[in-house]
Enzyme design. Structure first.
Site, PDB file in Angstrom:
ATOM      1  N   ASP A   1       0.836  -1.210   0.000  1.00  0.00           N
ATOM      2  CA  ASP A   1       0.000   0.000   0.000  1.00  0.00           C
ATOM      3  C   ASP A   1       0.870   1.259   0.000  1.00  0.00           C
ATOM      4  O   ASP A   1       0.537   2.254  -0.630  1.00  0.00           O
ATOM      5  CB  ASP A   1      -0.916   0.007   1.226  1.00  0.00           C
ATOM      6  CG  ASP A   1      -1.995  -1.072   1.098  1.00  0.00           C
ATOM      7  OD1 ASP A   1      -2.220  -1.528  -0.048  1.00  0.00           O
ATOM      8  OD2 ASP A   1      -2.568  -1.462   2.127  1.00  0.00           O
ATOM      9  N   CYS A   2       2.018   1.202   0.720  1.00  0.00           N
ATOM     10  CA  CYS A   2       2.870   2.394   0.777  1.00  0.00           C
ATOM     11  C   CYS A   2       3.886   2.444  -0.364  1.00  0.00           C
ATOM     12  O   CYS A   2       4.404   3.504  -0.689  1.00  0.00           O
ATOM     13  CB  CYS A   2       3.556   2.484   2.129  1.00  0.00           C
ATOM     14  SG  CYS A   2       4.240   0.922   2.716  1.00  0.00           S
ATOM     15  N   TYR A   3       4.188   1.292  -0.944  1.00  0.00           N
ATOM     16  CA  TYR A   3       5.137   1.230  -2.064  1.00  0.00           C
ATOM     17  C   TYR A   3       4.474   0.513  -3.238  1.00  0.00           C
ATOM     18  O   TYR A   3       4.700  -0.677  -3.463  1.00  0.00           O
ATOM     19  CB  TYR A   3       6.408   0.485  -1.644  1.00  0.00           C
ATOM     20  CG  TYR A   3       7.260   1.236  -0.639  1.00  0.00           C
ATOM     21  CD1 TYR A   3       8.040   2.311  -1.055  1.00  0.00           C
ATOM     22  CD2 TYR A   3       7.294   0.858   0.709  1.00  0.00           C
ATOM     23  CE1 TYR A   3       8.830   3.010  -0.140  1.00  0.00           C
ATOM     24  CE2 TYR A   3       8.090   1.538   1.621  1.00  0.00           C
ATOM     25  CZ  TYR A   3       8.852   2.614   1.191  1.00  0.00           C
ATOM     26  OH  TYR A   3       9.626   3.299   2.077  1.00  0.00           O
TER      27      TYR A   3
END
Ligand code: SF4
Ligand code: SF4
Lengths: 405, 135
Positions: A137-139
């Site tokens: 989700d963050c990368y």
């Protein structure tokens, strides 16, 4: 009479420092004796240039848009280690190209690998980065294929677990019925060659055999940049046999080193290929030894005639940890071009460049004279013969049934 | 008439055989020894210029091959990239003719093209790959 680091550094700052190379120091100590030499000379510079397999570089490539936590990465098709934070990579010197034929057709040529990537980066050449990731989700990014240049990297530094072996073996081939292909080069059959790899009297740790002035925090020359010793190198083993002058008669001490890749010079960072063996990095390293007292002067006066190396068979004994050396031989004899092994005349061949070792010691001498290189007293000494961590062979516990201890 | 330059590698067992004199007599050639050496492997190595009818030269070469001599044309050119050479010395023990040799004082490795027989052995042995062979 003895000097302190501070006194020597003050002389470096004022330009009054007297610096010689370890090669020049041989005659000075022979002529004046260690006492007078210590009074006269402040700093002795050393140098070595040879294959140092345990080398590599950390690269932080910066975050892409969208961001990516790199899972696997290749630099010019050479795998780099990415099991770190999102965009940190480690490229190891001996890693071959992903599709290299290796030794499938023996002897393999190993034309390109991690060491060549490092050399290309230092030379300012573009290197192709390919990477993939599983995505989070963050990368979110999953793929990357881009040119990379050292000037665009946040950090690029060499971090080498083992450099500057204090001394090394002389490799011969007694038992094979063909030439053998090793990290010591091509060793010719029938005791047809004796391959050696040390700068001898110019070599850093041979001029400071008990690590009195080299330790954690010491400033060094590494690949043309100023770097540091961060730890003893792996396999640091100071307890082995020594000559009367205290010089180890084999392997012994090693250094863990670090320096900024962006400050390096490709002349001293050269990717090399050993036929039938693999890729390595020929690297230049030098130290500046403060002549604090007579004892250090005596040590830096060591000459090729005083340093000996063990003659080891690489066709059988080395690989199987068997047998004994066929005696020891001095670097003066090795450099004469021919030695005697078991009554037979054997031509010698070096692997480390004495010409470039001399050049490095000379360059470092210029730096010290010009006030560009100050000496650092180690924050902590490297282990010596009395407090060595020891050196073990692998404890092989074959896995036959389930469960260890 | 034609002239042809060749490199001959003699295995140990042929060293005391009159291979060349027999060949030139048989095929009516004249010859010129440009270089002769015994290598570290106790092999004979010779660079030879042969003069005669083209067909006879080919036949002579074929005949020498049958005797167990390795024959190579000398039409290749070997060069060194001096910038790439680190003067390490890894090549000096494999070069059969001392075309690559180390100066005892300066420790520099010199390459003498006139001694080189273009065998190509040094090319993959040189760690930074400074040597190359051109056809
Ligand atoms: S092996 Fe290559 S780099 Fe080393 S001295 Fe010979 S030509 Fe130069
Ligand atoms: S090709 Fe290389 S090894 Fe062969 S003779 Fe010439 S220099 Fe020596």
């Amino acid at each position: 009479m003895s000097k302190t680091y501070e006194e020597i550094n003050a002389k470096i700052r004022s330009g009054d420092v007297v610096v010689v190379t370890a090669e020049e120091m041989v005659d000075i100590v022979a002529d004046l004796g260690p006492k007078e030499a210590a009074a006269k000379i402040d700093v002795v510079t050393t140098g070595t240039f040879g294959p140092m397999c345990s080398s590599g570089a950390f690269l932080n490539i910066g975050h892409s848009t969208p961001r990516m936590k790199i899972g696997k990465a290749w630099l010019n098709d050479v795998p780099a280690y990415a099991g770190l934070a999102a965009v940190d990579l480690y490229i190891g010197a001996t890693e071959p190209t992903e599709d290299d034929p290796l030794n499938r057709e023996h002897p393999g040529e190993f034309k390109y690998g991690g060491a060549h990537v490092i050399e290309d980066l230092v030379a300012g050449k573009d290197v192709r980065l390919r990477a993939d990731a599983y995505g989070t989700d963050c990368y979110p990014r999953k793929e990357l294929d881009s040119w990379l240049n050292i000037r665009d990297l946040n950090e690029a530094y060499m971090l080498n677990p083992r450099n500057a072996y204090q001394n090394y073996n002389v490799a011969v081939n007694k038992f094979a019925d063909r030439d053998i292909y090793t990290y010591m080069g091509v060793v010719k059959k029938g005791l047809g060659s004796a391959n050696y790899c040390s700068a001898g009297q110019l070599s850093p740790l041979l001029n400071d055999p008990y690590y009195r002035t080299i330790g954690i925090g010491s400033r060094i020359f590494l690949g043309g940049a100023q770097g540091f010793v961060y730890w003893q190198g792996t396999q640091h083993e100071p307890t082995g046999a020594r000559t009367e002058g205290g010089v180890p008669k084999g392997g012994a001490g090693t250094l863990g080193t670090v320096a900024d890749l962006k400050q390096m010079d490709p002349r001293y960072v050269v990717g090399v290929s050993f036929l039938g063996y693999g890729v390595s990095l020929a690297l230049g390293l030098g130290t500046a030894i403060p002549v604090l007292d007579e004892e250090i002067a005596a040590c830096t006066g060591v000459s090729d005639a005083d340093i000996v190396a063990p003659i080891i068979d690489y066709s059988h004994n080395y690989g199987l940890n068997e047998g004994k050396p066929f005696g020891h031989v001095s670097y003066a004899d090795l450099k004469s071009g021919e030695i005697e092994v078991e009554g037979q005349k054997v031509p010698t061949t070096p692997l480390s460049s004495y010409v470039r070792a001399r050049e490095i010691a000379g360059e470092l001498k210029d730096w010290v004279q010009a006030g560009k290189f100050q000496l650092v007293e180690p924050i902590q000494s490297l282990p010596g013969p009395d407090n060595s961590p020891g050196f073990k062979l692998f404890n092989n516990r074959p896995v036959e049934e389930e469960g260890g201890e | 008439m034609a002239e042809s330059r060749i490199v001959l590698h003699f295995p140990k067992k042929l060293l005391d055989q009159p291979v060349i004199s027999t060949a030139v007599e048989r095929y009516k050639l004249s010859f010129n020894i440009l270089r002769a050496d015994i290598t570290q492997d106790q092999e004979g190595l010779m660079v030879l210029g042969l003069e005669g009818e083209p067909k006879s030269i080919d036949d002579a070469v074929e005949w020498m091959r049958e005797q167990g001599v390795r024959v190579q044309p000398l039409e290749k050119d070997v060069t060194r990239d001096d910038e790439r050479c680190t003067d390490c010395g890894a090549c000096i023990v494999v070069c059969p003719t001392n075309a690559l040799a180390m100066d005892a004082q300066s420790r520099e490795v010199s390459f003498s093209a006139d001694k080189c027989v273009a065998c190509g052995i040094c090319v993959p042995v040189c760690p930074p790959r400074a040597m190359s062979i051109h056809f």
